[in-house]
Write a protein that holds these residues in place. Sequence first.
Motif, mmCIF file in Angstrom:
data_model
loop_
_atom_site.group_PDB
_atom_site.id
_atom_site.type_symbol
_atom_site.label_atom_id
_atom_site.label_comp_id
_atom_site.label_asym_id
_atom_site.label_seq_id
_atom_site.Cartn_x
_atom_site.Cartn_y
_atom_site.Cartn_z
ATOM 1 N N SER A 32 0.807 -1.232 0.000
ATOM 2 C CA SER A 32 0.000 0.000 0.000
ATOM 3 C C SER A 32 0.837 1.276 0.000
ATOM 4 O O SER A 32 0.405 2.311 0.492
ATOM 5 N N SER A 33 2.015 1.198 -0.596
ATOM 6 C CA SER A 33 2.861 2.389 -0.703
ATOM 7 C C SER A 33 2.547 3.204 -1.955
ATOM 8 O O SER A 33 2.572 4.426 -1.918
ATOM 9 N N ARG A 307 -6.930 11.358 2.389
ATOM 10 C CA ARG A 307 -8.039 11.193 3.351
ATOM 11 C C ARG A 307 -8.979 10.081 2.908
ATOM 12 O O ARG A 307 -9.500 9.321 3.736
ATOM 13 N N ARG A 308 -9.183 9.947 1.595
ATOM 14 C CA ARG A 308 -10.079 8.904 1.084
ATOM 15 C C ARG A 308 -9.473 7.517 1.255
ATOM 16 O O ARG A 308 -10.195 6.526 1.328
ATOM 17 N N GLN A 309 -8.150 7.415 1.306
ATOM 18 C CA GLN A 309 -7.488 6.122 1.292
ATOM 19 C C GLN A 309 -6.845 5.727 2.621
ATOM 20 O O GLN A 309 -6.367 4.595 2.755
ATOM 21 N N LEU A 310 -6.826 6.623 3.600
ATOM 22 C CA LEU A 310 -6.058 6.379 4.814
ATOM 23 C C LEU A 310 -6.519 5.141 5.576
ATOM 24 O O LEU A 310 -5.688 4.338 6.036
ATOM 25 N N SER A 311 -7.819 4.936 5.708
ATOM 26 C CA SER A 311 -8.313 3.768 6.434
ATOM 27 C C SER A 311 -7.937 2.483 5.702
ATOM 28 O O SER A 311 -7.638 1.454 6.333
ATOM 29 N N ARG A 312 -7.908 2.541 4.397
ATOM 30 C CA ARG A 312 -7.521 1.385 3.595
ATOM 31 C C ARG A 312 -6.049 1.041 3.816
ATOM 32 O O ARG A 312 -5.686 -0.136 3.969
ATOM 33 N N ILE A 313 -5.196 2.047 3.854
ATOM 34 C CA ILE A 313 -3.770 1.831 4.097
ATOM 35 C C ILE A 313 -3.555 1.197 5.467
ATOM 36 O O ILE A 313 -2.814 0.213 5.611
ATOM 37 N N LYS A 314 -4.220 1.749 6.478
ATOM 38 C CA LYS A 314 -4.058 1.243 7.841
ATOM 39 C C LYS A 314 -4.516 -0.213 7.944
ATOM 40 O O LYS A 314 -3.872 -1.040 8.587
ATOM 41 N N ALA A 315 -5.646 -0.518 7.311
ATOM 42 C CA ALA A 315 -6.172 -1.884 7.363
ATOM 43 C C ALA A 315 -5.227 -2.866 6.665
ATOM 44 O O ALA A 315 -4.978 -3.973 7.160
ATOM 45 N N ASN A 316 -4.686 -2.449 5.513
ATOM 46 C CA ASN A 316 -3.769 -3.332 4.774
ATOM 47 C C ASN A 316 -2.501 -3.604 5.562
ATOM 48 O O ASN A 316 -2.003 -4.739 5.604
ATOM 49 N N LEU A 317 -1.955 -2.574 6.204
ATOM 50 C CA LEU A 317 -0.725 -2.762 6.979
ATOM 51 C C LEU A 317 -0.987 -3.568 8.246
ATOM 52 O O LEU A 317 -0.152 -4.372 8.668
ATOM 53 N N ALA A 318 -2.155 -3.363 8.849
ATOM 54 C CA ALA A 318 -2.496 -4.112 10.067
ATOM 55 C C ALA A 318 -2.626 -5.602 9.791
ATOM 56 O O ALA A 318 -2.411 -6.434 10.685
ATOM 57 N N VAL A 391 9.115 -8.522 6.405
ATOM 58 C CA VAL A 391 9.971 -9.668 6.090
ATOM 59 C C VAL A 391 9.211 -10.971 6.342
ATOM 60 O O VAL A 391 9.279 -11.914 5.543
ATOM 61 N N GLU A 392 8.478 -11.022 7.443
ATOM 62 C CA GLU A 392 7.686 -12.223 7.734
ATOM 63 C C GLU A 392 6.659 -12.492 6.639
ATOM 64 O O GLU A 392 6.399 -13.653 6.286
ATOM 65 N N GLN A 393 6.061 -11.416 6.102
ATOM 66 C CA GLN A 393 5.078 -11.591 5.030
ATOM 67 C C GLN A 393 5.732 -12.178 3.784
ATOM 68 O O GLN A 393 5.169 -13.051 3.123
ATOM 69 N N CYS A 394 6.930 -11.716 3.462
ATOM 70 C CA CYS A 394 7.657 -12.270 2.305
ATOM 71 C C CYS A 394 7.983 -13.744 2.522
ATOM 72 O O CYS A 394 7.942 -14.541 1.584
ATOM 73 N N ILE A 395 8.287 -14.093 3.756
ATOM 74 C CA ILE A 395 8.587 -15.497 4.070
ATOM 75 C C ILE A 395 7.313 -16.330 3.997
ATOM 76 O O ILE A 395 7.301 -17.417 3.407
#
Length: 542
Positions: A32-33, A307-318, A391-395
């Motif tokens: 989500s970068s 502002r439209r995408q912030l909740s989406r970014i947070k959810a994806n990273l979480a 890194v864990e996600q890549c693994i």
Amino acid sequence: MKITYLGHAGLFIETQFGSILCDPWYTPAYFSSWFPFPDNEMLMRTKVGCKPTYLYISHLHQDHFDQTYLKQYVWSGATVLLPDYPLPLLERALRNIGFTRFRQTTSGQWLNLNRLKVMTLATVSPSDGPLGDCALVVDDGKTRIFNQNDARPLDLTPLLEDGRPVSAHFLQFSGAIWYPMVYDYPEQMMRTLGGKKRENEMARALYYIKQVKAAHVFPSSGPACFLDPSLFQYNDFDCDSTNTFPDQVVFLDYMKEHGYKNGHLIIPESCLMFEQGTVTIKHPYPELGIRESIFHHKKAYLEAYQRRQLSRIKANLAAHSCQQISIVAALKEWFEPLLAQADYLCYGIGGRIVLDCGDEAIVIDTLSRQVYAWNREIDWKYYFRIHRSLVEQCIATRQEDWVNALFLSFRFIAQRKGTYNEYIYTFFKCLSEERLRYAENYYQHKAEAISTFEQHGYRIQRICPHAGADLSRYGSFDLEQGILTCKMHGWQFDLKTGQCLTSEKHLISIGPSKDADSVEKTYTQRSPCSHCWFRQEESLKK
């Protein structure tokens, strides 16, 4: 011919002989970068191009291969036009999401599709995209377009040799890499490097524009925008000459400064109608309003987009929470068998790579071919500080290409001793035996190739060691400074020693010309730019 611009590198090409959907991208990429700029989400909902005759995906980078969108929205009955790559990675990925019809192209050769002609120009060095990148030419008999996206073809002869004019040229002009912003450099050094990178990007695009001589040029394939608050500063808000992500308006001004007034601004949903050598452009709203609302007030536009995408970014990273696995053990089991086979890559790296994940740090040692815990006293050549959850996600997903997941996210801090080393990132692209075998064979044959030319009193290795460009065509001589520059990517070499001034571990063969009056002489055994050797060797092994 009608073309609807979908944003970034996305095109929907409509002709009387069929339609082609190219590189549609809507889903946030690289943890989500990256987000498309300008915002194209409204176009996704209209389903423009969702039932094409043909589908063309240039390469597997996530801002070109949008797996989520393709799987959910695009008709799986479309025939895929496959670039001429030596490994079937792209075909495999498309089959995994439901596509079953494929037409293999041959790089540099026309393919007839019911009176519609297409041609791909593939580049296949390990440094090209995710082990390959590709441009597309489409010709319906009346209009020829060149969709270069972010490919960098070494030879444009197949496109230009028949003399037919190119009506439209779509190409990248802006940055798409993490350098230099993720490196731990002093501020002034960062600005100097950023300014040089920005100029090189636009100069390279202008070089292609000069070669193709298209009637109309459409800057595309970037820049992406960065909406996560931790990355937001990477956007170029006010034409900063040191920012590596200039936007379309900046490049159009750059073209005009260099005498090219045939560039056009397009945004998602802009429609281009080509007829009898002319183009009519219809935007979703007036161009003056586009320039004002999106580009002249860019920071405000991006803040609203954020502002439209912030909740989406947070959810994806979480979703990438830490599982507290042993990273050392996992990478030891995965990487050590690869290191044991990576003779050319290990020699090219020639040192230790540290992955510092905070509470756990790992050494990838290309000297001993081992992976082990870092005690913070062992010397290193490259150092990466990365959050362990990534890194864990890549693994967990067994990512075979960390460049196309982790590094392009910009979510890391790097340090290095010495100059850029392409072998490090090539290793991280080749985290499977299949990929590694390809890279090793590529470098082996590249090292064996003997090819020279003579110019300005020097006898010089023809092939640039970075990406295989022909230095007799792409080399620029500064005899006063004693420097040879490869115009393809800006790599420089000392004319006295052959030492690369851009990247360590690279040295070209150079010496005095045998005949000072000679313009050019060539001694060639084989071309390392071709990937035929790889297919031949694989066939023999089988």
